[in-house]
Design a protein around this motif. Structure first.
Motif, PDB file in Angstrom:
ATOM      1  N   ALA A 135      22.481  44.343  33.059  1.00 31.12           N
ATOM      2  CA  ALA A 135      22.413  45.386  34.081  1.00 31.12           C
ATOM      3  C   ALA A 135      23.237  45.017  35.304  1.00 31.12           C
ATOM      4  CB  ALA A 135      20.950  45.619  34.472  1.00 31.12           C
ATOM      5  N   LEU A 136      23.202  43.754  35.681  1.00 31.33           N
ATOM      6  CA  LEU A 136      23.981  43.314  36.841  1.00 31.33           C
ATOM      7  C   LEU A 136      25.477  43.405  36.567  1.00 31.33           C
ATOM      8  CD1 LEU A 136      21.779  40.261  37.892  1.00 31.33           C
ATOM      9  CD2 LEU A 136      22.143  42.345  39.238  1.00 31.33           C
ATOM     10  N   GLN A 137      25.908  43.089  35.333  1.00 31.98           N
ATOM     11  CA  GLN A 137      27.324  43.210  34.980  1.00 31.98           C
ATOM     12  C   GLN A 137      27.771  44.665  35.103  1.00 31.98           C
ATOM     13  OE1 GLN A 137      26.798  40.056  31.432  1.00 31.98           O
ATOM     14  NE2 GLN A 137      28.729  41.134  31.363  1.00 31.98           N
ATOM     15  N   LEU A 138      26.910  45.562  34.682  1.00 31.63           N
ATOM     16  CA  LEU A 138      27.257  46.973  34.767  1.00 31.63           C
ATOM     17  C   LEU A 138      27.435  47.401  36.226  1.00 31.63           C
ATOM     18  CD1 LEU A 138      27.655  49.505  33.001  1.00 31.63           C
ATOM     19  CD2 LEU A 138      25.225  50.019  33.349  1.00 31.63           C
ATOM     20  N   LEU A 146      27.711  40.627  41.723  1.00 33.74           N
ATOM     21  CA  LEU A 146      28.374  39.437  41.188  1.00 33.74           C
ATOM     22  C   LEU A 146      27.771  38.164  41.777  1.00 33.74           C
ATOM     23  CD1 LEU A 146      30.599  38.586  39.282  1.00 33.74           C
ATOM     24  CD2 LEU A 146      32.211  38.660  41.180  1.00 33.74           C
ATOM     25  N   ARG A 147      27.315  38.234  43.023  1.00 35.55           N
ATOM     26  CA  ARG A 147      26.644  37.082  43.617  1.00 35.55           C
ATOM     27  C   ARG A 147      25.377  36.741  42.821  1.00 35.55           C
ATOM     28  NH1 ARG A 147      25.060  34.548  48.477  1.00 35.55           N
ATOM     29  NH2 ARG A 147      23.402  33.120  47.826  1.00 35.55           N
ATOM     30  N   ILE A 149      33.677  36.166  29.285  1.00 36.29           N
ATOM     31  CA  ILE A 149      34.827  37.077  29.309  1.00 36.29           C
ATOM     32  C   ILE A 149      34.786  37.948  30.565  1.00 36.29           C
ATOM     33  CG2 ILE A 149      35.881  39.057  28.153  1.00 36.29           C
ATOM     34  CD1 ILE A 149      35.023  37.792  25.493  1.00 36.29           C
ATOM     35  N   PHE A 150      33.580  38.416  30.908  1.00 35.16           N
ATOM     36  CA  PHE A 150      33.404  39.236  32.104  1.00 35.16           C
ATOM     37  C   PHE A 150      33.855  38.479  33.360  1.00 35.16           C
ATOM     38  CE2 PHE A 150      30.573  40.035  35.734  1.00 35.16           C
ATOM     39  CZ  PHE A 150      30.837  41.373  35.986  1.00 35.16           C
ATOM     40  N   LEU A 151      33.434  37.221  33.484  1.00 32.79           N
ATOM     41  CA  LEU A 151      33.762  36.431  34.679  1.00 32.79           C
ATOM     42  C   LEU A 151      35.247  36.082  34.728  1.00 32.79           C
ATOM     43  CD1 LEU A 151      30.635  34.098  34.728  1.00 32.79           C
ATOM     44  CD2 LEU A 151      31.162  35.923  36.359  1.00 32.79           C
ATOM     45  N   ILE A 152      35.802  35.740  33.578  1.00 25.44           N
ATOM     46  CA  ILE A 152      37.238  35.410  33.548  1.00 25.44           C
ATOM     47  C   ILE A 152      38.057  36.647  33.925  1.00 25.44           C
ATOM     48  CG2 ILE A 152      39.140  34.771  32.023  1.00 25.44           C
ATOM     49  CD1 ILE A 152      37.128  32.940  30.558  1.00 25.44           C
ATOM     50  N   ARG A 153      37.597  37.832  33.484  1.00 24.60           N
ATOM     51  CA  ARG A 153      38.276  39.070  33.869  1.00 24.60           C
ATOM     52  C   ARG A 153      38.213  39.278  35.382  1.00 24.60           C
ATOM     53  NH1 ARG A 153      36.178  44.133  34.192  1.00 24.60           N
ATOM     54  NH2 ARG A 153      34.316  43.539  33.020  1.00 24.60           N
ATOM     55  N   LYS A 154      37.085  38.903  35.991  1.00 23.10           N
ATOM     56  CA  LYS A 154      36.932  39.069  37.435  1.00 23.10           C
ATOM     57  C   LYS A 154      37.870  38.167  38.232  1.00 23.10           C
ATOM     58  CE  LYS A 154      33.892  42.317  37.690  1.00 23.10           C
ATOM     59  NZ  LYS A 154      34.269  43.616  38.284  1.00 23.10           N
ATOM     60  N   LEU A 155      38.389  37.116  37.596  1.00 22.40           N
ATOM     61  CA  LEU A 155      39.353  36.252  38.295  1.00 22.40           C
ATOM     62  C   LEU A 155      40.649  36.999  38.616  1.00 22.40           C
ATOM     63  CD1 LEU A 155      38.976  32.834  36.431  1.00 22.40           C
ATOM     64  CD2 LEU A 155      38.123  33.434  38.702  1.00 22.40           C
ATOM     65  N   GLY A 156      40.848  38.164  37.985  1.00 27.96           N
ATOM     66  CA  GLY A 156      42.025  38.978  38.279  1.00 27.96           C
ATOM     67  C   GLY A 156      41.728  40.155  39.178  1.00 27.96           C
ATOM     68  N   ASP A 157      40.518  40.215  39.742  1.00 24.09           N
ATOM     69  CA  ASP A 157      40.146  41.321  40.624  1.00 24.09           C
ATOM     70  C   ASP A 157      40.979  41.302  41.906  1.00 24.09           C
ATOM     71  OD1 ASP A 157      37.511  43.274  40.763  1.00 24.09           O
ATOM     72  OD2 ASP A 157      38.292  42.764  42.748  1.00 24.09           O
ATOM     73  N   ASP A 158      41.196  42.491  42.482  1.00 23.88           N
ATOM     74  CA  ASP A 158      41.984  42.576  43.721  1.00 23.88           C
ATOM     75  C   ASP A 158      41.253  41.960  44.909  1.00 23.88           C
ATOM     76  OD1 ASP A 158      43.989  43.863  42.376  1.00 23.88           O
ATOM     77  OD2 ASP A 158      43.299  45.881  42.889  1.00 23.88           O
ATOM     78  N   ASP A 159      39.914  41.956  44.875  1.00 23.80           N
ATOM     79  CA  ASP A 159      39.110  41.439  45.982  1.00 23.80           C
ATOM     80  C   ASP A 159      38.986  39.920  45.853  1.00 23.80           C
ATOM     81  OD1 ASP A 159      37.195  40.724  47.827  1.00 23.80           O
ATOM     82  OD2 ASP A 159      35.945  42.483  47.485  1.00 23.80           O
ATOM     83  N   HIS A 160      39.528  39.160  46.823  1.00 21.55           N
ATOM     84  CA  HIS A 160      39.487  37.700  46.706  1.00 21.55           C
ATOM     85  C   HIS A 160      38.056  37.164  46.802  1.00 21.55           C
ATOM     86  CE1 HIS A 160      39.569  38.027  51.141  1.00 21.55           C
ATOM     87  NE2 HIS A 160      38.964  36.848  51.138  1.00 21.55           N
ATOM     88  N   PHE A 161      37.143  37.917  47.453  1.00 22.65           N
ATOM     89  CA  PHE A 161      35.745  37.495  47.510  1.00 22.65           C
ATOM     90  C   PHE A 161      35.126  37.565  46.111  1.00 22.65           C
ATOM     91  CE2 PHE A 161      31.184  38.328  48.596  1.00 22.65           C
ATOM     92  CZ  PHE A 161      30.945  37.091  49.177  1.00 22.65           C
ATOM     93  N   VAL A 162      35.470  38.602  45.344  1.00 22.46           N
ATOM     94  CA  VAL A 162      34.994  38.721  43.960  1.00 22.46           C
ATOM     95  C   VAL A 162      35.531  37.567  43.126  1.00 22.46           C
ATOM     96  CG1 VAL A 162      35.174  40.131  41.860  1.00 22.46           C
ATOM     97  CG2 VAL A 162      34.677  41.221  44.071  1.00 22.46           C
ATOM     98  N   ARG A 163      36.808  37.223  43.310  1.00 19.30           N
ATOM     99  CA  ARG A 163      37.394  36.120  42.536  1.00 19.30           C
ATOM    100  C   ARG A 163      36.697  34.800  42.856  1.00 19.30           C
ATOM    101  NH1 ARG A 163      42.158  38.546  44.433  1.00 19.30           N
ATOM    102  NH2 ARG A 163      42.917  36.672  45.485  1.00 19.30           N
ATOM    103  N   ALA A 164      36.365  34.600  44.140  1.00 15.45           N
ATOM    104  CA  ALA A 164      35.678  33.366  44.531  1.00 15.45           C
ATOM    105  C   ALA A 164      34.284  33.292  43.905  1.00 15.45           C
ATOM    106  CB  ALA A 164      35.584  33.278  46.047  1.00 15.45           C
TER     107      ALA A 164
END
Length: 717
Positions: free
Chosen positions: A72-75, A90-91, A107-122
């Motif tokens: 649910a949190l991933q969604l 994500l926190r 896979i979900f987290l590795i995909r987030k490493l390409g997010d535009d928001d640097h806070f999300v990537r961190a």
């Protein structure tokens, strides 16, 4: 009043959206204490239309370790209608990530490493660090190349945590799904946690020390005490996590700073603690930035300290904040921290630093700032700002710390010998002779080769009557003169050492530290006085030259390239092929030939023996006494006489010489007669005639019986 644990779960969920932060936090803690029974209602609350309820539900699920909520949190992290809540989801996911996480989560987290928001990537880096398997570590290594330093710092911290989990797995701790994240404290950790709860300061300090030594294994059990009801316990927990100096403990302190209800004094303590944590760059700057304008001066001061430790950008932000702040405590604390962290890289902030010199008025802050400038601008470089005008003001300060710091900065930031500065130094020494030790110590560090401007100051300090029993001023003055290294400086040291007469005097000890390869060095034989000697060196190889005995002569050669040298003026070595007139043949150790008297005859400066250099073979020099017929009388630089068809002729001009009582000489010419060959020869030797020209002198050559031309007359042909 009803206990929070007795309130129905749904009512607690509603309180997650209460307008008061205290009520929200109490509701989160009460829901977490409900355990498994609260998980399903909290998951349903993720769809609540009220923003605050969804935020509280996400954070509570994360703090409970409710991995069942991950789908649910991933969604929500991808699709929550409120874009600002997606990082919160994500926190919570990063709190729930664990080493046995499924492939979909990775896979979900590795995909987030390409997010535009640097806070999300961190945050994705943080979660991958908790998973800590090989795939997660590979992804984190790639994140180290992220364009944002915030993300790179998060990746580095996550890799530290991943390595810790990897070490735990190697020890066989694989039974628990969350491993070190949730396991119960050891007996030792539990005992020290009780010490943190103690009201006895000594017991508490001992517990802080021991838990700090245990490190991350205790961090996860200390962290809940950051929210304890007793303030002294919360402070002790902050200091404990700070003493661990790890990324994990620093992250807990960052979480604490996000609590708006944190008391001002604990906020200041947390910021000071983070300043000395492994966090760097934007992580520290981000932690400090919200509190740089805090109404409490102690919090502002702590925030500037934290930002100063945050690298270049954070340092610029902190400097501007300190300068603009009107509180003296912020100035003193900030510039004291700058003094601790300043380095040559801070030259890029020269504009702010010069502005600070002009605006700071507190003398203690001024002293710290001047000492920080020494760390930044010493040794000086071209392009550095000139502090001369500003420092004149500080040199006249009523405060000793400011005056001495300004004097040292003046001395150590000058690139050239500055007579005005040295005059000011001498004036300062007259005003207070006790400054001699400080000046000598400074010049001992920064005096440069051939720095004649400092020579007279150091000479005075070398004989300083105000020196203490340890002779530190004399020792440092001697070191400064040694750094200058000129003949005058070394001769001064030698004279003072010989006057002292004791082999244990500070000057003698400094002279004994000279490197053996120094070109100019002082030396002495046992029981003898010091003397100055020259250690000649090869100009190409820079290795000491050595004397080689060839039976006929002793030759000075480079042991590497075998180039031969001869000692010139001041015992300086000159390569033989660069000797202007060649070398003598009469001395055991060859010497440079020089012009003798008023003519161009070549003589040895030691023996005065005349040497003859043939014009056509100038490298084949002969002693005059070794020539069977002697030398001519027709050339300014005399040439060998040779025999041709029973005639004795000059090797160069072919003029005939006749025997006389002393050997051979020119026949006396008729009065007033000069041949073309006389004029050509004289012009060639005088350098006024080239090949292809000819001519006669402007007036006849004087005969032997005539008086020579008066001084000042031009006899050039």
């Amino acid at each position: 009043m009803t206990e929070m644990t007795e309130i129905p779960i749904q009512q607690l969920i509603d309180q997650l959206g209460a307008p008061l932060a205290d009520v929200q936090q109490e509701a989160q803690r009460a829901l977490a204490s409900q355990g498994q029974a609260a998980i399903a209602p909290l998951v349903r609350a993720l769809g609540n239309p009220r923003r605050e309820v969804r935020v509280g539900a996400m954070l509570t699920l994360g703090s409970m370790g409710a991995t069942a909520a991950l789908p649910a949190l991933q969604l929500l992290a991808d699709n929550d209608p409120d874009v600002s809540l997606r990082p919160v989801a994500l926190r919570a996911i990063s709190d729930l990530a664990h080493p046995k996480a499924g492939r979909d989560l990775k896979i979900f987290l590795i995909r987030k490493l390409g997010d535009d928001d640097h806070f999300v990537r961190a945050l994705a880096c943080r979660a991958l660090g908790r998973i800590a398997d090989s795939d997660a570590r590979k992804a984190l290594n790639l994140a180290l190349e992220d364009s944002e330093s915030w993300v790179r710092d998060a990746a580095r911290q996550a890799l530290v945590l991943a390595r810790a989990h990897g070490a735990a797995r190697q020890e066989g701790d694989t039974d628990n799904e969350s491993m070190a994240l949730v396991r119960a404290p050891s007996a030792e950790v539990a005992a020290q946690l009780r010490g943190l709860l103690s009201l006895d300061v000594k017991v508490q300090r001992l517990a802080i020390e021991r838990l700090g030594a245990i490190g991350d294994d205790a961090a996860l059990h200390v962290a809940p005490l950051l929210y304890h009801d007793v303030k002294s316990t919360r402070r002790a927990a902050i200091e404990t996590l700070g003493s661990m100096a790890s990324a994990l403990s620093a992250n807990h302190l960052l979480d604490l700073l996000a609590d708006d209800a944190l008391e001002d004094d604990l906020r200041a303590t947390t910021l000071h603690t983070l300043a000395h944590s492994p966090l760097t760059g934007e992580a520290l700057e981000g932690a400090a930035r919200p509190d740089l304008k805090h109404p409490d001066r102690y919090v502002r001061a702590a925030a500037t300290v934290c930002a100063l430790h945050g690298g270049s950008h954070g340092r610029a932000l902190a400097l501007k904040t300190i300068i603009d702040d009107e509180d003296e405590w912020v100035h003193v604390t900030g510039f004291q921290a700058l003094q601790d962290v300043a380095s040559a890289e801070d030259r890029q902030h020269r504009r702010l630093l010069v502005e600070a010199l002009a605006r700071v008025v507190d003398p203690v802050a001024q002293g710290h700032l001047l000492l920080a400038l020494r760390r930044i601008f010493v040794p000086p470089q071209q392009g550095d700002p000139s502090f001369e005008g500003s420092l004149r003001y500080f040199l006249d300060s009523k405060h000793d710390l400011v005056r001495e710091a300004a004097l040292l900065l003046s001395i150590e930031t000058t690139l050239d010998s500055n007579p005005m500065l040295m005059a000011r130094v001498r004036e300062a020494l007259r005003e207070d002779p006790r400054r001699g030790a400080m000046v000598a110590a400074s010049l001992a560090r920064v005096a440069r080769e051939d720095d004649e401007g400092s020579l007279d100051v150091l000479a005075k300090l070398l004989r300083d009557p105000e020196d203490g029993p340890e002779n530190r001023t004399q020792r440092d003055a001697a070191r400064g003169l040694m750094r200058i290294g000129t003949e005058a400086a070394l001769e001064l040291l030698i004279a003072c050492a010989n006057e002292c007469g004791e082999g244990t005097c500070p000057i003698c000890k400094v002279l004994e530290t000279q490197p053996a390869e120094a070109e100019l060095r002082a030396t002495r034989e046992e029981g003898q006085s010091w003397r100055l000697v020259v250690q000649p060196r090869c100009s190409a190889c820079q290795v000491p030259l050595v004397w080689t005995d060839t039976k006929v002569h002793e030759e000075l050669r480079c042991p590497n390239c075998q180039v031969e040298y001869v000692l010139g003026s001041g015992q300086r070595p000159i390569a033989v092929d660069k000797a202007p007139f060649g070398l003598c043949l009469c001395c055991k150790r060859k010497r440079l030939l020089v012009r003798g008297g008023r003519d161009q005859t070549l003589v040895c400066p030691e023996t005065k023996e005349v040497h003859i250099r043939p014009h056509d073979t100038p490298h084949q020099i002969h002693l005059l006494c070794d020539l069977p017929l002697g030398a001519c009388a027709c050339c300014a630089e005399r040439q060998p006489l040779i025999k041709v068809d029973e005639k004795v002729l000059c090797r160069r001009t072919r003029r005939e010489h006749l025997p006389d009582a002393h050997g051979f000489s020119l026949p006396a010419p008729a009065v007033g007669v000069t041949t073309d060959i006389d004029a050509i020869n004289e012009a060639l030797l005088g350098g006024t005639l080239d090949i292809g020209q000819s001519g006669v002198p402007l007036r006849p050559r004087a005969s032997a019986d005539e008086a020579p031309a008066s001084e000042g007359e031009d006899d050039t042909p």
